[in-house]
Every structure is written in structure tokens, then in C-alpha cells.
Design a protein around this motif. Structure first.
Motif, PDB file in Angstrom:
ATOM      1  N   PRO A   1      -7.592 -43.414  14.270  1.00 50.72           N
ATOM      2  CA  PRO A   1      -7.304 -42.198  13.478  1.00 50.72           C
ATOM      3  C   PRO A   1      -8.166 -42.179  12.222  1.00 50.72           C
ATOM      4  CG  PRO A   1      -5.266 -43.303  14.147  1.00 50.72           C
ATOM      5  CD  PRO A   1      -6.393 -44.244  14.458  1.00 50.72           C
ATOM      6  N   PRO A   2      -8.792 -41.048  11.916  1.00 44.12           N
ATOM      7  CA  PRO A   2      -9.659 -41.002  10.732  1.00 44.12           C
ATOM      8  C   PRO A   2      -8.867 -41.145   9.441  1.00 44.12           C
ATOM      9  CG  PRO A   2      -9.394 -38.810  11.678  1.00 44.12           C
ATOM     10  CD  PRO A   2      -8.771 -39.771  12.642  1.00 44.12           C
ATOM     11  N   ASP A   3      -9.419 -41.905   8.521  1.00 42.28           N
ATOM     12  CA  ASP A   3      -8.840 -42.057   7.190  1.00 42.28           C
ATOM     13  C   ASP A   3      -8.961 -40.719   6.460  1.00 42.28           C
ATOM     14  OD1 ASP A   3      -8.417 -42.573   4.434  1.00 42.28           O
ATOM     15  OD2 ASP A   3      -9.041 -44.660   4.683  1.00 42.28           O
ATOM     16  N   PRO A   4      -7.848 -40.173   5.937  1.00 42.85           N
ATOM     17  CA  PRO A   4      -7.926 -38.888   5.225  1.00 42.85           C
ATOM     18  C   PRO A   4      -8.960 -38.875   4.102  1.00 42.85           C
ATOM     19  CG  PRO A   4      -5.640 -39.488   5.623  1.00 42.85           C
ATOM     20  CD  PRO A   4      -6.466 -40.670   6.015  1.00 42.85           C
ATOM     21  N   ARG A   5      -9.136 -40.024   3.451  1.00 45.86           N
ATOM     22  CA  ARG A   5     -10.124 -40.091   2.372  1.00 45.86           C
ATOM     23  C   ARG A   5     -11.538 -39.948   2.921  1.00 45.86           C
ATOM     24  NH1 ARG A   5      -8.452 -45.750  -0.031  1.00 45.86           N
ATOM     25  NH2 ARG A   5      -8.449 -46.106   2.228  1.00 45.86           N
ATOM     26  N   VAL A   6     -11.781 -40.547   4.098  1.00 47.01           N
ATOM     27  CA  VAL A   6     -13.092 -40.433   4.721  1.00 47.01           C
ATOM     28  C   VAL A   6     -13.350 -38.990   5.145  1.00 47.01           C
ATOM     29  CG1 VAL A   6     -14.515 -41.156   6.685  1.00 47.01           C
ATOM     30  CG2 VAL A   6     -13.091 -42.828   5.485  1.00 47.01           C
ATOM     31  N   VAL A   7     -12.327 -38.346   5.688  1.00 49.21           N
ATOM     32  CA  VAL A   7     -12.460 -36.950   6.098  1.00 49.21           C
ATOM     33  C   VAL A   7     -12.815 -36.080   4.896  1.00 49.21           C
ATOM     34  CG1 VAL A   7     -11.257 -34.957   7.057  1.00 49.21           C
ATOM     35  CG2 VAL A   7     -10.883 -37.226   8.036  1.00 49.21           C
ATOM     36  N   GLU A   8     -12.120 -36.325   3.783  1.00 43.80           N
ATOM     37  CA  GLU A   8     -12.372 -35.519   2.582  1.00 43.80           C
ATOM     38  C   GLU A   8     -13.772 -35.754   2.036  1.00 43.80           C
ATOM     39  OE1 GLU A   8     -10.480 -34.762  -1.888  1.00 43.80           O
ATOM     40  OE2 GLU A   8      -9.595 -36.262  -0.547  1.00 43.80           O
ATOM     41  N   ILE A   9     -14.181 -37.010   1.955  1.00 47.12           N
ATOM     42  CA  ILE A   9     -15.491 -37.329   1.393  1.00 47.12           C
ATOM     43  C   ILE A   9     -16.611 -36.834   2.294  1.00 47.12           C
ATOM     44  CG2 ILE A   9     -17.042 -39.227   0.801  1.00 47.12           C
ATOM     45  CD1 ILE A   9     -14.567 -40.808  -0.094  1.00 47.12           C
ATOM     46  N   SER A  10     -16.439 -37.005   3.601  1.00 41.90           N
ATOM     47  CA  SER A  10     -17.503 -36.637   4.536  1.00 41.90           C
ATOM     48  C   SER A  10     -17.608 -35.135   4.739  1.00 41.90           C
ATOM     49  CB  SER A  10     -17.264 -37.310   5.893  1.00 41.90           C
ATOM     50  OG  SER A  10     -16.108 -36.768   6.530  1.00 41.90           O
ATOM     51  N   GLY A  11     -16.511 -34.415   4.538  1.00 43.40           N
ATOM     52  CA  GLY A  11     -16.526 -32.978   4.793  1.00 43.40           C
ATOM     53  C   GLY A  11     -16.553 -32.644   6.270  1.00 43.40           C
ATOM     54  N   ALA A  12     -16.302 -33.632   7.133  1.00 44.22           N
ATOM     55  CA  ALA A  12     -16.400 -33.423   8.578  1.00 44.22           C
ATOM     56  C   ALA A  12     -15.227 -32.600   9.092  1.00 44.22           C
ATOM     57  CB  ALA A  12     -16.454 -34.762   9.302  1.00 44.22           C
ATOM     58  N   ARG A  13     -15.491 -31.738  10.064  1.00 46.36           N
ATOM     59  CA  ARG A  13     -14.433 -31.016  10.755  1.00 46.36           C
ATOM     60  C   ARG A  13     -13.759 -31.906  11.795  1.00 46.36           C
ATOM     61  NH1 ARG A  13     -13.146 -25.792  12.182  1.00 46.36           N
ATOM     62  NH2 ARG A  13     -13.729 -25.322  10.033  1.00 46.36           N
ATOM     63  N   ALA A  14     -14.525 -32.823  12.398  1.00 48.63           N
ATOM     64  CA  ALA A  14     -13.974 -33.736  13.397  1.00 48.63           C
ATOM     65  C   ALA A  14     -14.688 -35.076  13.296  1.00 48.63           C
ATOM     66  CB  ALA A  14     -14.122 -33.165  14.800  1.00 48.63           C
ATOM     67  N   ILE A  15     -13.932 -36.158  13.504  1.00 49.37           N
ATOM     68  CA  ILE A  15     -14.485 -37.511  13.491  1.00 49.37           C
ATOM     69  C   ILE A  15     -13.959 -38.262  14.704  1.00 49.37           C
ATOM     70  CG2 ILE A  15     -14.600 -39.719  12.273  1.00 49.37           C
ATOM     71  CD1 ILE A  15     -14.247 -38.235   9.663  1.00 49.37           C
ATOM     72  N   PHE A  16     -14.867 -38.885  15.444  1.00 53.39           N
ATOM     73  CA  PHE A  16     -14.502 -39.733  16.581  1.00 53.39           C
ATOM     74  C   PHE A  16     -14.966 -41.141  16.254  1.00 53.39           C
ATOM     75  CE2 PHE A  16     -15.447 -41.815  20.625  1.00 53.39           C
ATOM     76  CZ  PHE A  16     -14.290 -41.573  21.355  1.00 53.39           C
ATOM     77  N   ASN A  17     -14.022 -42.080  16.228  1.00 47.04           N
ATOM     78  CA  ASN A  17     -14.345 -43.461  15.860  1.00 47.04           C
ATOM     79  C   ASN A  17     -13.584 -44.410  16.780  1.00 47.04           C
ATOM     80  OD1 ASN A  17     -13.271 -45.624  13.158  1.00 47.04           O
ATOM     81  ND2 ASN A  17     -14.962 -45.928  14.562  1.00 47.04           N
ATOM     82  N   THR A  18     -14.311 -45.246  17.481  1.00 50.18           N
ATOM     83  CA  THR A  18     -13.689 -46.260  18.314  1.00 50.18           C
ATOM     84  C   THR A  18     -14.706 -47.354  18.608  1.00 50.18           C
ATOM     85  OG1 THR A  18     -12.342 -46.637  20.292  1.00 50.18           O
ATOM     86  CG2 THR A  18     -14.281 -45.234  20.556  1.00 50.18           C
ATOM     87  N   THR A  19     -14.244 -48.423  19.221  1.00 48.28           N
ATOM     88  CA  THR A  19     -15.123 -49.527  19.603  1.00 48.28           C
ATOM     89  C   THR A  19     -15.077 -49.703  21.117  1.00 48.28           C
ATOM     90  OG1 THR A  19     -14.817 -50.679  17.496  1.00 48.28           O
ATOM     91  CG2 THR A  19     -15.572 -51.999  19.365  1.00 48.28           C
TER      92      THR A  19
END
Length: 255
Positions: free
Chosen positions: A76-94
Motif C-alpha cells: 500500500p502506498p505511503d500517504p506521504r509518498v503519494v502527497e510528495i510525488s503527486g502521483a495519481r496511482a502508485i504500484f509497488n511490490t517485489t
């Protein structure tokens, strides 16, 4: 320069002198506000934001099983990362190679180019305590399209190694990063100038451990990238084209 050119230049200079410092400053402020408003979408209708919906869905629905590579879950994306990045969607996994055990972490972000073109690893990783070993270097990856009958494609990346000393040892990561606005994966030196502020844009990070002495082409991130990129192209290209067309024409499909 002709006399006419000299006269015109003198007239313009004289006009600015006659305006005085206050009006010159006011002109600069107003011009700057117009530019900032254009880049920040201050006058854009809320409907235009819907243009990014198909692209956001394409990013969030990347499969967790790709060839021999499997991922357990999406982080799940960190809300702080979403705010800083300005991204509409983030996909993060390993993803982990089920045959060799190598692990590669992927970060895929989608949004407007004014946000997605910035915050590159060479700026972000040092803020997290990493040290960049060398300056970022360009690296080109060749891969096959999902339709194997199509021509071989080229993806441009920037890459660098980042290290961090911790009580448990030294973490050494190689990061590859690139952008795609529907015209292929590119890694310009000045992405914000390349993409401007008003294009739908996707940014990709591929991150893998990098033992000392390992060369860029030996990274497991590239082995994973060879099977990931065709899938991303098939999903993102229609979404990017749809988003750009909808935003340019002012017509969107809210679905």
C-alpha cells in the motif's frame, strides 16, 4: 543591425523605462502567475482529471505473476509518498524469480508530467540515507514486444548504485529509472523540460541488490525488465493514448 532594428530596440527599452520599476515588477509577477497556473492546472476543469483514470487503473492492475517472477502482494502506498510525488496511482511490490531466487522491486507511478517528471532516485535516495556511488549513467535495454512478430524495442534508462551502511551491514542497490508518455521508455537528462507539465506520464523504477563488481548489464533487474516491459507496454500504451486524447480534446469517459 539596421537603423530600423536599433530604433525598435530603443523604443522597447524606452517603453520599459517609462513604466518604472513598479510596473515592470508587476508585469513579471503576472507573467509568472500565468505560467505557474498553466503548469499547475489552476484553471483546468475537474473533468480533465478524469482523463487519468484509465491510466491509473492500468498501473494499479499490473499482474503479480510474470513469467517465472512472482510477487506476494502490492505494498500500500505511503500517504506521504503519494502527497510528495503527486502521483495519481502508485504500484509497488517485489517480484522474486522462482527458479533463481533473485528479487527485484518495482515502483510504477502515473500522473501529470509536472509531478511525475521530478523526484528522481539521485535526489530521493540520498534523502533516505543512501550514498550514490557514481553519477547516473544512461543504459539502453532491448526487448521483444508482447507480440513477438513485432520489431525489437529499445528502452532508455538512467542507472546508478546507491549504498547505505546499517548495523546489519551495507545495503547496495542498483536502480534503473525511465519515463513513458506513450512514445516509448525514455530517460532524458532534463525530464521536466522534455515532458512539460501537462502530459499524462508514467515513471518506472527497477531496483535490485548489486554486489560489488557487478556491472549494469548483469543486474537481475534487467532480466526481470525483459519480461515486464512488454506487459507494461501492452497495458500502458492504450491508456496513455486515451488519457492524452481525452485531455487534449476536453472529452472524457468517466468510466
Amino acid at each position: 543591425m539596421t537603423d530600423r532594428g536599433i530604433t525598435q530596440g530603443s523604443t522597447v527599452f524606452g517603453l520599459f523605462r517609462s513604466l518604472g520599476p513598479f510596473w515592470i515588477a508587476a508585469f513579471v509577477v503576472v507573467a509568472g502567475a500565468i505560467v505557474e497556473g498553466y503548469w499547475s492546472f489552476r484553471w483546468q476543469s475537474s473533468d480533465a482529471e478524469l482523463a487519468l483514470n484509465p491510466l491509473a487503473q492500468a498501473v494499479e492492475q499490473v499482474p503479480l505473476s510474470i513469467d517465472v517472477w512472482k510477487a506476494n502482494e502490492v505494498v500500500p502506498p505511503d500517504p506521504r509518498v503519494v502527497e510528495i510525488s503527486g502521483a495519481r496511482a502508485i504500484f509497488n511490490t517485489t517480484y522474486r524469480d522462482q527458479t533463481q531466487g533473485d528479487a527485484v522491486t518495482i515502483y510504477l507511478l502515473a500522473g501529470w508530467s509536472r509531478d511525475i517528471a521530478v523526484h528522481t532516485p539521485d535526489a530521493c535516495y540520498p534523502g533516505a540515507g543512501f550514498v550514490m556511488e557514481t553519477s547516473p549513467q544512461p543504459f539502453t535495454v532491448s526487448y521483444s514486444a508482447q507480440d513477438v512478430r513485432g520489431p525489437t524495442r529499445q528502452a532508455e534508462f538512467m542507472t546508478a548504485v546507491f549504498t547505505k551502511s546499517e548495523p546489519t551491514g551495507v545495503t547496495r542497490l542498483r536502480v534503473f529509472w525511465s519515463w513513458n508518455d506513450g512514445r516509448g521508455w525514455r530517460a532524458p537528462r532534463f525530464p521536466r523540460w522534455t515532458y512539460g507539465g501537462r502530459r499524462p506520464l508514467v515513471k518506472l523504477y527497477l531496483v535490485a541488490e548489486s554486489p560489488p563488481g557487478q556491472l549494469p548489464h548483469q543486474s537481475s533487474a534487467l532480466r526481470f525488465g525483459a519480461v515486464l516491459l512488454p506487459i507494461l507496454d501492452a497495458r500502458l500504451e492504450p491508456a496513455l493514448s486515451s488519457a492524452l486524447l481525452a485531455h487534449s480534446s476536453g472529452t472524457v469517459n468517466p468510466r
